[in-house]
Scaffold this motif. Structure first.
Motif, PDB file in Angstrom:
ATOM      1  N   ILE A 263       0.791  -1.106   0.072  1.00  7.82           N
ATOM      2  CA  ILE A 263      -0.031   0.253   0.226  1.00  7.82           C
ATOM      3  C   ILE A 263       0.829   0.811   0.262  1.00  7.82           C
ATOM      4  O   ILE A 263       1.767   1.947   0.776  1.00  7.82           O
ATOM      5  CB  ILE A 263      -1.368  -0.298   0.893  1.00  7.82           C
ATOM      6  N   LYS A 264       1.126   1.880  -1.102  1.00  6.34           N
ATOM      7  CA  LYS A 264       1.473   2.898  -1.270  1.00  6.34           C
ATOM      8  C   LYS A 264       0.588   4.275  -0.293  1.00  6.34           C
ATOM      9  O   LYS A 264       2.182   4.954  -0.273  1.00  6.34           O
ATOM     10  CB  LYS A 264       1.445   3.744  -2.722  1.00  6.34           C
ATOM     11  N   ASP A 265       0.268   4.209  -0.231  1.00  2.00           N
ATOM     12  CA  ASP A 265      -0.368   5.419   0.483  1.00  2.00           C
ATOM     13  C   ASP A 265      -0.273   5.466   2.257  1.00  2.00           C
ATOM     14  O   ASP A 265      -0.937   6.628   2.908  1.00  2.00           O
ATOM     15  CB  ASP A 265      -2.438   6.126   0.239  1.00  2.00           C
ATOM     16  N   ILE A 266       0.802   4.190   2.501  1.00  2.00           N
ATOM     17  CA  ILE A 266       0.255   4.076   3.994  1.00  2.00           C
ATOM     18  C   ILE A 266       2.438   4.317   4.374  1.00  2.00           C
ATOM     19  O   ILE A 266       3.158   3.713   3.100  1.00  2.00           O
ATOM     20  CB  ILE A 266       0.744   3.077   4.272  1.00  2.00           C
ATOM     21  N   LYS A 267       2.739   5.352   4.856  1.00  2.00           N
ATOM     22  CA  LYS A 267       4.341   5.931   5.403  1.00  2.00           C
ATOM     23  C   LYS A 267       4.163   5.205   6.413  1.00  2.00           C
ATOM     24  O   LYS A 267       3.985   6.040   7.540  1.00  2.00           O
ATOM     25  CB  LYS A 267       4.711   7.241   4.463  1.00  2.00           C
ATOM     26  N   LEU A 268       5.323   3.926   7.224  1.00  2.00           N
ATOM     27  CA  LEU A 268       5.278   3.421   7.656  1.00  2.00           C
ATOM     28  C   LEU A 268       6.108   4.443   8.812  1.00  2.00           C
ATOM     29  O   LEU A 268       7.648   4.851   8.170  1.00  2.00           O
ATOM     30  CB  LEU A 268       5.952   1.806   8.117  1.00  2.00           C
ATOM     31  N   LYS A 269       5.893   5.253  10.088  1.00  2.00           N
ATOM     32  CA  LYS A 269       7.249   6.088  10.442  1.00  2.00           C
ATOM     33  C   LYS A 269       7.769   5.425  11.366  1.00  2.00           C
ATOM     34  O   LYS A 269       9.081   5.817  11.740  1.00  2.00           O
ATOM     35  CB  LYS A 269       6.171   7.665  10.765  1.00  2.00           C
TER      36      LYS A 269
ATOM     37  N   VAL B 216      12.726  -3.489  17.244  1.00  2.00           N
ATOM     38  CA  VAL B 216      13.833  -2.553  16.386  1.00  2.00           C
ATOM     39  C   VAL B 216      13.885  -3.633  15.101  1.00  2.00           C
ATOM     40  O   VAL B 216      14.235  -3.178  14.113  1.00  2.00           O
ATOM     41  CB  VAL B 216      15.285  -3.277  17.268  1.00  2.00           C
ATOM     42  N   GLU B 217      13.825  -5.407  15.471  1.00  2.00           N
ATOM     43  CA  GLU B 217      13.755  -5.675  14.487  1.00  2.00           C
ATOM     44  C   GLU B 217      12.206  -5.674  13.431  1.00  2.00           C
ATOM     45  O   GLU B 217      12.502  -5.981  12.593  1.00  2.00           O
ATOM     46  CB  GLU B 217      13.943  -7.261  14.905  1.00  2.00           C
ATOM     47  N   LEU B 218      11.477  -5.539  13.896  1.00  2.00           N
ATOM     48  CA  LEU B 218      10.679  -4.791  13.191  1.00  2.00           C
ATOM     49  C   LEU B 218      10.518  -4.537  12.092  1.00  2.00           C
ATOM     50  O   LEU B 218      10.404  -3.581  10.974  1.00  2.00           O
ATOM     51  CB  LEU B 218       9.283  -4.973  13.613  1.00  2.00           C
ATOM     52  N   ALA B 219      11.222  -3.319  13.108  1.00  2.00           N
ATOM     53  CA  ALA B 219      11.886  -1.495  12.167  1.00  2.00           C
ATOM     54  C   ALA B 219      12.376  -2.475  10.847  1.00  2.00           C
ATOM     55  O   ALA B 219      12.254  -1.207   9.558  1.00  2.00           O
ATOM     56  CB  ALA B 219      12.046  -0.175  13.379  1.00  2.00           C
ATOM     57  N   LYS B 220      13.339  -3.051  11.456  1.00  2.00           N
ATOM     58  CA  LYS B 220      14.731  -2.934   9.883  1.00  2.00           C
ATOM     59  C   LYS B 220      14.025  -3.987   9.253  1.00  2.00           C
ATOM     60  O   LYS B 220      13.918  -3.756   8.229  1.00  2.00           O
ATOM     61  CB  LYS B 220      15.742  -4.119  10.728  1.00  2.00           C
ATOM     62  N   LYS B 221      13.128  -5.114   9.627  1.00  2.00           N
ATOM     63  CA  LYS B 221      12.241  -5.565   7.730  1.00  2.00           C
ATOM     64  C   LYS B 221      11.807  -5.018   7.232  1.00  2.00           C
ATOM     65  O   LYS B 221      11.723  -4.706   5.584  1.00  2.00           O
ATOM     66  CB  LYS B 221      11.746  -7.031   9.057  1.00  2.00           C
ATOM     67  N   TYR B 222      10.990  -3.701   7.819  1.00  2.00           N
ATOM     68  CA  TYR B 222      10.236  -2.938   7.287  1.00  2.00           C
ATOM     69  C   TYR B 222      10.301  -1.754   6.779  1.00  2.00           C
ATOM     70  O   TYR B 222       9.740  -0.989   6.692  1.00  2.00           O
ATOM     71  CB  TYR B 222       8.906  -2.776   7.961  1.00  2.00           C
ATOM     72  N   GLY B 223      11.708  -1.110   7.041  1.00  2.00           N
ATOM     73  CA  GLY B 223      11.867   0.678   7.337  1.00  2.00           C
ATOM     74  C   GLY B 223      11.303   0.834   7.299  1.00  2.00           C
ATOM     75  O   GLY B 223      11.015   2.699   6.900  1.00  2.00           O
TER      76      GLY B 223
END
Length: 333
Positions: free
Chosen positions: A22-28, A41-48
């Motif tokens: 979904i391009k309209d969702i920016k994971l911040k 931290v692991e999830l942050a690395k995996k999903y940018g």
């Protein structure tokens, strides 16, 4: 949508995977309890995801999110959602929404006051099957019965039987079969028929009082919706709506809704002999299979992003009313 993720459990992992296309969702950012920071931290690395917080307020103070997805244990849904809404942050809240009707209404009222949104993340309402069911409903004539069963032996049930109580089997955590699994069936009834006139719940209780399974009866004008949910046993899962001129049925788990069969009486009035030799009305059969999606949760996040970005308050209010109908049922149970 600039999204902050709240939690690190299994449902959050599923949601992050579902959001990928979904391009309209920016994971911040992602919020994790201090003991779960490593998982965050692991999830942050995996999903940018660029930021990891262990302080909820600091996530808001960063100014980088306009929406949060809350995937924490049921008992803290209200607390975390309210804090976000009071700061003018949109909220996507995992099912079951909150603990009771008054909490649900309070969150929706705060959202209206602040000009933001609060959604219940319930896949039932974001599937082509429910749209097809609403379209087909008039063809069935006068409705006489709805039956639904979502039963799945929980991966945590053996632990529970051994005395190790996971939050999923802890009534203090607002868990149990009604809220965790039967709630999907309730959403079908609420979306198709609205708020019932009467409600009765018949639970099977475990050693700590939690409902490990149970059957809910919702009475409407002229028919009942009978919904069974179980975490202590297995059964074929389905949703069936019966009318005087036909029926429709989902074969499979209600939270996925993989198909829909619509059977209606042929206009010719012709009678045919069935396998038992009885004369029955000739029928027409329509098979419907929804288009494939990346994940069963993907469609709901597409819908949430669109409503938030377009500020579609009319569509949001429709979802909010349906959530309140379901919360009313849960309260009466």
């Amino acid at each position: 949508m600039n999204l902050g993720i709240v939690g690190t459990g299994k449902i959050v992992v599923d949601a992050l995977f579902a959001m990928q296309p979904i391009k309209d969702i920016k994971l911040k950012s992602i919020f994790a309890r201090p003991r779960s920071r490593e998982k965050g931290v692991e999830l942050a690395k995996k999903y940018g995801i660029t930021e990891v917080f262990t302080d909820y307020d600091e996530m808001f103070d960063s100014g980088h999110v306009d929406t949060v997805y809350i995937g924490l244990v049921n008992m803290v849904h209200f607390e975390y959602a309210k804090k976000a809404l009071e700061k003018g942050i949109n909220v996507i809240l995992e099912k079951p929404f909150v603990g009771n009707y008054q909490e649900a209404k309070e969150l929706i009222d705060i959202a209206k006051e602040k000009g933001c949104f609060v959604f219940e993340a319930i896949t039932v309402l974001h599937n082509d099957v429910i749209l097809k069911m609403k379209e087909a409903l008039p063809k069935l004539g006068r409705i006489r019965m709805m039956t639904a069963n979502y039963s799945q032996y929980s991966s945590r049930y053996d632990r529970y039987l051994a005395g190790d109580v996971d939050p999923a089997f802890d009534p203090a955590c607002l868990s149990g079969a009604l809220r965790d699994i039967n709630v999907y069936n309730i959403h079908y009834a609420a979306e198709l028929f609205g708020r019932p006139e009467k409600v009765s719940y018949h639970p099977n209780r475990g050693f700590n009082g939690v409902d490990t399974s149970g059957t809910l009866v919702m009475e409407y004008d002229g028919f009942s919706a009978v919904c069974t949910g179980a975490k202590d046993s297995d059964s074929p899962c389905f949703v069936t709506v019966q009318g005087e001129k036909g029926y429709m049925k989902i074969d499979g788990k209600p939270n996925v809704a993989p198909n829909l069969t619509i059977v209606t009486v042929d206009d010719s009035g012709e009678l045919v002999k069935d396998a038992a030799g009885a004369m029955t009305r000739k029928t027409k059969i329509e098979e419907f299979v929804p288009s494939e999606t990346h994940h069963r949760m993907t469609r709901e996040f597409i819908d949430f992003a669109r409503i938030i970005d377009e500020k579609d308050y009319r569509e949001w209010e429709r979802y909010a009313r349906e959530t309140l109908d379901v919360m009313s049922v849960l309260d009466r149970c």
